[in-house]
Design a protein around this motif. Structure first.
Motif, PDB file in Angstrom:
ATOM      1  N   ARG A 109      48.373  31.339   7.987  1.00 28.00           N
ATOM      2  CA  ARG A 109      47.632  30.863   6.812  1.00 28.00           C
ATOM      3  C   ARG A 109      46.720  31.972   6.273  1.00 28.00           C
ATOM      4  NH1 ARG A 109      44.215  29.274  10.847  1.00 28.00           N
ATOM      5  NH2 ARG A 109      41.983  29.331  10.295  1.00 28.00           N
ATOM      6  N   THR A 110      46.483  31.896   4.971  1.00 29.55           N
ATOM      7  CA  THR A 110      45.693  32.952   4.327  1.00 29.55           C
ATOM      8  C   THR A 110      44.249  32.479   4.109  1.00 29.55           C
ATOM      9  OG1 THR A 110      46.472  32.151   2.193  1.00 29.55           O
ATOM     10  CG2 THR A 110      47.691  34.001   3.185  1.00 29.55           C
ATOM     11  N   ASN A 111      43.405  33.446   3.846  1.00 29.50           N
ATOM     12  CA  ASN A 111      41.982  33.157   3.649  1.00 29.50           C
ATOM     13  C   ASN A 111      41.765  32.429   2.317  1.00 29.50           C
ATOM     14  OD1 ASN A 111      39.179  33.369   3.132  1.00 29.50           O
ATOM     15  ND2 ASN A 111      39.074  35.119   4.516  1.00 29.50           N
ATOM     16  N   MET A 152      42.800  21.346  10.989  1.00 25.59           N
ATOM     17  CA  MET A 152      44.014  21.784  10.299  1.00 25.59           C
ATOM     18  C   MET A 152      44.197  21.017   8.987  1.00 25.59           C
ATOM     19  SD  MET A 152      47.978  21.745  11.606  1.00 25.59           S
ATOM     20  CE  MET A 152      48.232  19.998  11.274  1.00 25.59           C
ATOM     21  N   GLY A 153      43.738  19.756   8.972  1.00 29.47           N
ATOM     22  CA  GLY A 153      43.800  18.966   7.727  1.00 29.47           C
ATOM     23  C   GLY A 153      42.961  19.621   6.633  1.00 29.47           C
ATOM     24  N   GLY A 154      41.886  20.311   7.041  1.00 29.21           N
ATOM     25  CA  GLY A 154      41.061  21.055   6.082  1.00 29.21           C
ATOM     26  C   GLY A 154      41.825  22.265   5.545  1.00 29.21           C
ATOM     27  N   ILE A 190      59.987  19.238   9.202  1.00 27.88           N
ATOM     28  CA  ILE A 190      60.747  19.653   8.009  1.00 27.88           C
ATOM     29  C   ILE A 190      61.493  20.961   8.282  1.00 27.88           C
ATOM     30  CG2 ILE A 190      60.597  20.326   5.572  1.00 27.88           C
ATOM     31  CD1 ILE A 190      58.288  18.359   5.257  1.00 27.88           C
ATOM     32  N   GLN A 191      60.784  21.912   8.860  1.00 31.78           N
ATOM     33  CA  GLN A 191      61.449  23.188   9.161  1.00 31.78           C
ATOM     34  C   GLN A 191      60.760  23.880  10.339  1.00 31.78           C
ATOM     35  OE1 GLN A 191      61.052  24.286   5.027  1.00 31.78           O
ATOM     36  NE2 GLN A 191      59.488  25.817   5.507  1.00 31.78           N
ATOM     37  N   GLU A 192      61.174  25.105  10.610  1.00 29.34           N
ATOM     38  CA  GLU A 192      60.692  25.803  11.813  1.00 29.34           C
ATOM     39  C   GLU A 192      59.225  26.199  11.742  1.00 29.34           C
ATOM     40  OE1 GLU A 192      62.205  29.516  13.830  1.00 29.34           O
ATOM     41  OE2 GLU A 192      64.051  28.441  13.299  1.00 29.34           O
ATOM     42  N   VAL A 193      58.778  26.513  10.519  1.00 28.74           N
ATOM     43  CA  VAL A 193      57.366  26.854  10.317  1.00 28.74           C
ATOM     44  C   VAL A 193      56.795  25.858   9.316  1.00 28.74           C
ATOM     45  CG1 VAL A 193      55.731  28.629   9.558  1.00 28.74           C
ATOM     46  CG2 VAL A 193      57.884  29.313  10.649  1.00 28.74           C
ATOM     47  N   HIS A 194      55.747  25.155   9.713  1.00 29.01           N
ATOM     48  CA  HIS A 194      55.088  24.262   8.761  1.00 29.01           C
ATOM     49  C   HIS A 194      53.851  24.978   8.231  1.00 29.01           C
ATOM     50  CE1 HIS A 194      57.019  20.450  10.731  1.00 29.01           C
ATOM     51  NE2 HIS A 194      57.831  21.035   9.864  1.00 29.01           N
ATOM     52  N   SER A 195      54.047  25.728   7.160  1.00 30.81           N
ATOM     53  CA  SER A 195      52.908  26.437   6.564  1.00 30.81           C
ATOM     54  C   SER A 195      51.944  25.399   5.995  1.00 30.81           C
ATOM     55  CB  SER A 195      53.384  27.374   5.458  1.00 30.81           C
ATOM     56  OG  SER A 195      53.892  26.616   4.382  1.00 30.81           O
ATOM     57  N   MET A 196      50.703  25.822   5.781  1.00 30.09           N
ATOM     58  CA  MET A 196      49.721  24.899   5.215  1.00 30.09           C
ATOM     59  C   MET A 196      50.163  24.503   3.799  1.00 30.09           C
ATOM     60  SD  MET A 196      47.753  24.586   7.785  1.00 30.09           S
ATOM     61  CE  MET A 196      49.166  24.931   8.841  1.00 30.09           C
ATOM     62  N   PRO A 199      37.497  27.846   5.861  1.00 33.72           N
ATOM     63  CA  PRO A 199      38.401  28.408   4.840  1.00 33.72           C
ATOM     64  C   PRO A 199      39.003  29.751   5.253  1.00 33.72           C
ATOM     65  CG  PRO A 199      36.113  28.732   4.173  1.00 33.72           C
ATOM     66  CD  PRO A 199      36.077  27.953   5.462  1.00 33.72           C
ATOM     67  N   THR A 200      38.562  30.303   6.366  1.00 33.58           N
ATOM     68  CA  THR A 200      39.063  31.640   6.741  1.00 33.58           C
ATOM     69  C   THR A 200      40.422  31.559   7.448  1.00 33.58           C
ATOM     70  OG1 THR A 200      37.902  31.580   8.842  1.00 33.58           O
ATOM     71  CG2 THR A 200      36.750  32.640   7.008  1.00 33.58           C
ATOM     72  N   GLU A 201      41.072  32.708   7.568  1.00 32.45           N
ATOM     73  CA  GLU A 201      42.346  32.784   8.275  1.00 32.45           C
ATOM     74  C   GLU A 201      42.083  33.022   9.767  1.00 32.45           C
ATOM     75  OE1 GLU A 201      40.639  35.282   7.116  1.00 32.45           O
ATOM     76  OE2 GLU A 201      41.886  37.054   6.766  1.00 32.45           O
TER      77      GLU A 201
END
Ligand code: MLT
Length: 257
Positions: free
Chosen positions: A190-192, A93-95, A61-67, A119-121
């Motif tokens: 990704r964030t915590n 990563m699916g989690g 979709i774009q350059e960065v695929h954020s969660m 769940p952590t970063e």
């Protein structure tokens, strides 16, 4: 089936009918990792599997695929098939994507299973490894994929599951470098989500591999206690759906009954 999301093709499959479960694959994987479970799981409800952006048959979709972007993609698929609330199983990563989904659309999550995930970063060290990985992918994608997948299992299990590991690598070799890089960048930022998971009042299970080379089981156990999630440890490394197939399948089925 294909959904056009943000003008890009996203591949998904729906099997069975009834209470829905969304199964999200990890980095360098595709929805094919769940194919073998579909005949069994679809007896207990509707199973939705999809290729996250830049993976499998889904376009970048774009350059960065954020969660969060990946979670929005999952939301787009759920909307297209009319699912309002589902159970979520996310491998690694699916989690991370399932947790981003939980934060964005809490009313649509019935329960969540984090399989070999956290769940952590990323730690600062892990963020540096992501940067180095991006450089390796640019230079030699195939070598990166082979090394990254082998690193998910102990040497013993690389041997024991050599056929399955080889198949996973063969599928991953087809991934575009830009998809791999977009996911690495997305995981890095990704964030915590520990507080998000702790605040969630639906069912929550964290499943960890006792010999996971990339996620320390004691850290994961502490996070399960902190978030009030039911903790399950299974023999093997980071690919519990492969290394502890029956135990993983039983966990999914018993949470459906
Ligand atoms: C995965 O299996 O999805 C990744 O290895 C997760 C990660 O690199 O953090």
């Amino acid at each position: 089936m294909i959904l056009k999301f943000k003008n890009k093709a996203i591949f998904y499959q729906v099997s069975g009918a009834g209470k829905p479960v969304v199964m999200l694959h990890g980095f360098l994987e595709s929805s094919r990792i769940w194919d073998d479970f579909l005949p069994e799981f679809s007896k207990y409800g509707q199973v939705l599997t999809l290729d996250l952006p830049g993976h499998g048959q889904s376009e970048c979709i774009q350059e960065v695929h954020s969660m969060e972007l990946m979670a929005e993609t999952v939301h787009g698929v759920l909307k297209a098939i009319g699912v309002k609330k589902a159970d979520f199983v996310g491998h690694s990563m699916g989690g991370y994507v399932a947790l981003a989904f939980l934060e964005l659309y809490p009313d649509m999550v019935n329960s969540i299973m984090l399989l070999n995930s956290t769940p952590t970063e990323d730690s600062e060290e892990k963020k540096e490894i992501r940067e180095r990985s991006i450089e390796v992918v640019k230079k030699n994608k195939q070598a990166y994929i082979s090394m990254a997948i082998s690193n998910l299992l102990t040497p013993k299990h690389n041997e024991l599951f050599s056929k399955e590991v080889e198949q996973l690598k063969e599928t991953a070799y087809d991934l575009p470098a830009e998809g791999i890089i977009a996911a690495l960048k997305g995981m890095k930022i990704r964030t915590n989500k520990t507080a998000v998971l702790a605040a969630f009042t639906g069912g929550k299970i964290i499943v960890a591999g006792k010999e996971d080379p990339i996620m320390d089981i004691q850290d994961i156990k502490k996070l399960a206690i902190e978030t009030g999630a039911f903790f399950v440890s299974l023999p093997g490394g980071h690919l519990s759906y492969m290394e502890s197939r029956e135990a993983f399948a039983n966990l999914c089925i018993s949470s459906k009954k």
